[in-house]
Scaffold this active site. Sequence first.
Site, short mmCIF file in Angstrom:
data_model
loop_
_atom_site.label_atom_id
_atom_site.label_comp_id
_atom_site.label_asym_id
_atom_site.label_seq_id
_atom_site.Cartn_x
_atom_site.Cartn_y
_atom_site.Cartn_z
N SER A 73 2.20 -1.93 3.97
CA SER A 73 1.60 -1.32 2.79
C SER A 73 2.62 -0.38 2.14
O SER A 73 3.70 -0.83 1.75
CB SER A 73 0.29 -0.63 3.19
OG SER A 73 -0.52 -0.39 2.08
N ASP A 136 -6.64 -9.77 0.84
CA ASP A 136 -6.32 -8.34 0.96
C ASP A 136 -7.18 -7.58 -0.06
O ASP A 136 -7.10 -7.86 -1.25
CB ASP A 136 -4.83 -8.12 0.69
CG ASP A 136 -4.36 -6.71 1.04
OD1 ASP A 136 -5.07 -5.74 0.67
OD2 ASP A 136 -3.30 -6.59 1.66
N HIS A 163 -6.00 -6.59 4.87
CA HIS A 163 -4.85 -5.69 4.71
C HIS A 163 -4.12 -5.49 6.04
O HIS A 163 -3.42 -4.51 6.23
CB HIS A 163 -5.33 -4.35 4.14
CG HIS A 163 -4.25 -3.52 3.54
ND1 HIS A 163 -3.47 -3.94 2.48
CD2 HIS A 163 -3.83 -2.25 3.84
CE1 HIS A 163 -2.61 -2.98 2.17
NE2 HIS A 163 -2.80 -1.95 2.98
#
Length: 181
Positions: A73, A136, A163
């Site tokens: 991320s 996601d 995610h």
Amino acid sequence: MTTKIAIIPGNGAGDVFCANWYGWMHKKLNQISGVSCDLRNMPDPVTAKETVWIPFMHDEMKCDETTIIIGHSSGAEAAMRYSEKYPVRGIILVSACVTDLGDDNERESGYYNRPWEWQNIKSNTTFVVQFGSTDDPFIPWKEQQQVADGLESDLKKYNDKGHFMNTSFPELINVVKEKLH
């Protein structure tokens, strides 16, 4: 020769050793002969400012040309910006994106205020592997695809990983082991 691996977490994860797959991965990687894995609670963990994280990765975590950076991320964006400037062995990106997605906190991080230097990243790495999932909830697929296209990454595309916030990540361990040889 020891291979260094640095896990750069996403922002806002709390204690990284208890968040997502980070602690599990750290333990598993440090069990591999010839590997030294570094995982730390990052400074400025909520906003994840580039001006704080990149120097921390360089000066404190000692990421260098022998290091494989695994970024998740916000950590994926940090890995990309880091390797625009510095040579590393390779980067493995998990849930990477190219814009702030209209989020004020992400905008404040500083990663998205200029074009990505895809060519610099590619010339400063020996490989780029990317994990992405079409489901996601935070990163639209088109953003992940832009990273894949810009970096010509070895894209591991899933439809059911969200995610990548599970407590383990065996697919990632397998890729790391493959890259160690």
